[in-house]
Design an enzyme around this catalytic site. Sequence first.
Site, PDB file in Angstrom:
ATOM      1  CB  CYS A  81       4.312   1.435 -12.511  1.00  0.00           C
ATOM      2  SG  CYS A  81       5.370   1.079 -11.144  1.00  0.00           S
ATOM      3  CB  ALA A 122      -0.931   0.004   1.209  1.00  0.00           C
ATOM      4  N   PRO A 130       3.196   4.386  -0.927  1.00  0.00           N
ATOM      5  CG  PRO A 130       3.598   6.451  -1.971  1.00  0.00           C
ATOM      6  CD  PRO A 130       3.673   4.965  -2.207  1.00  0.00           C
ATOM      7  N   GLY A 131       0.509   5.075  -0.499  1.00  0.00           N
ATOM      8  CA  GLY A 131      -0.903   5.290  -0.189  1.00  0.00           C
ATOM      9  C   GLY A 131      -1.773   5.796  -1.325  1.00  0.00           C
TER      10      GLY A 131
END
Length: 427
Positions: free
Chosen positions: A226, A104, A106-107
């Site tokens: 990514c 998760a 940095p959020g």
Amino acid sequence: MSLPQAFVSRMQARLGSEAHDFFCALATPPKTAVRWHPQKGISRFVEARPVPWHPLGQVLEQRPPFEREPLWHAGAYYVQEASSMSLRAFLPEKRPLRIIDLSAAPGGKATLVLAELGLEGGLLIANDPDPARRIALQENLERWGIPAYFITGRHPRYWAERYPEAFDVVILDAPCSGEGLWRKDSTAMRQWSTQLVQRMRRLQRSLLFAAKALVAPDGRLIYSTCTFAPEENEENLAYLMQDESSWHPVLWSNAPPEVVSVSYGNKGVGYYFYPHRSVGEGFFISAWERSGQSVLETQSWKTTPAPYPLPKGIECFRQGKMYYALTPGALAMIPPRWEREKWEAFPLGERIRPAHAAALMVGGMTQAFPERPISSEAFERYLRGELFQAQAPVEWVTVEGLGVGWLYKGRPSLPFTWRRFLRNRCY
Ligand code: SAM
């Protein structure tokens, strides 16, 4: 920009006549995008284009100095590259949901999920095994201010062994070779090699098996990276889902035309974002659903009267001296045996003195403490720790109606960097 030859050959084979545009796009600067908070009620970058796949997403012409922006400190928006916002299209509509985001920090995905869950929509477990990255995760979730989460730091295998089939949605935004980030981060390109892609592929496979085991019947596995490497994307999923008759792919029926779909295995479909076609960075996402009927066990925790009045719809529970906040929707979705786990929840502080996070919570704190509105200019001085005189014992500091911190009578307000260290304490 000198690209690795193995990467160039693979992308030429993949993109054909579009490859030239793709390589040119990699040499252009990345675009900054933000996603506005649905409950904090401000959305206002005027020189911006909408993100086609998220109603609250905007792509900015220029990157403002966010760290000095009061609205950023107030959690009115989250800076997130646009492609990642496509996660929203893969979340199920039913509520309540118990969701785990296995990687998760940095959020980015976690704040998107919390925005979707709101007060009644369920519980998010935001997990990341990297302790340094968890600090940023915690700050970002506190700033976002929707207390419907716990933060944990386990390996996905730990989860899979103890809580099989326990989640309606499992998100694995996996560590990857990062080809899609080269515009933002040139070190990612320098560190790239075909061996790295293979190493990541192996790691992702093991994480995917753990993630799959966590999905409840009628639940979803959402996988993203990514990177453009098929070994890390559709080939991993084809391997994971081979011979599976009780799973079916989740299709993005109204995917915008700039998103490229790819079929894999016998029925899988993944979605690629390429920088020459769309506004975001390189990204891959694909989701699967397990057939069956969900029978999630839950264990509601006992709530406690809060140490000070909370915004409407937010509950309080206590561990030792510390008070924490949770939404009713999250409280109703806590897994059984959960009190034995190590977690961080949204801190309210100890007794009367509120924790910094509490100033940022959705719903505001006006009923509990007198509001101290300050200007953007004064906010810069507040951030630097300049002394402001409080009239009441505790004042709730706001900029444009949104909470940014506290002021205590007879004490200087602490500089922001200090506040970071004391974040979970009362002071
Ligand atoms: N989901 C995040 C977001 O949207 O902001 C970005 C996640 S980033 C692509 C990948 C994350 O995987 C990193 O935060 C890293 O700490 C985490 N990670 C590294 N090794 C891991 C492992 N073995 N299991 C789970 N997560 C891992």
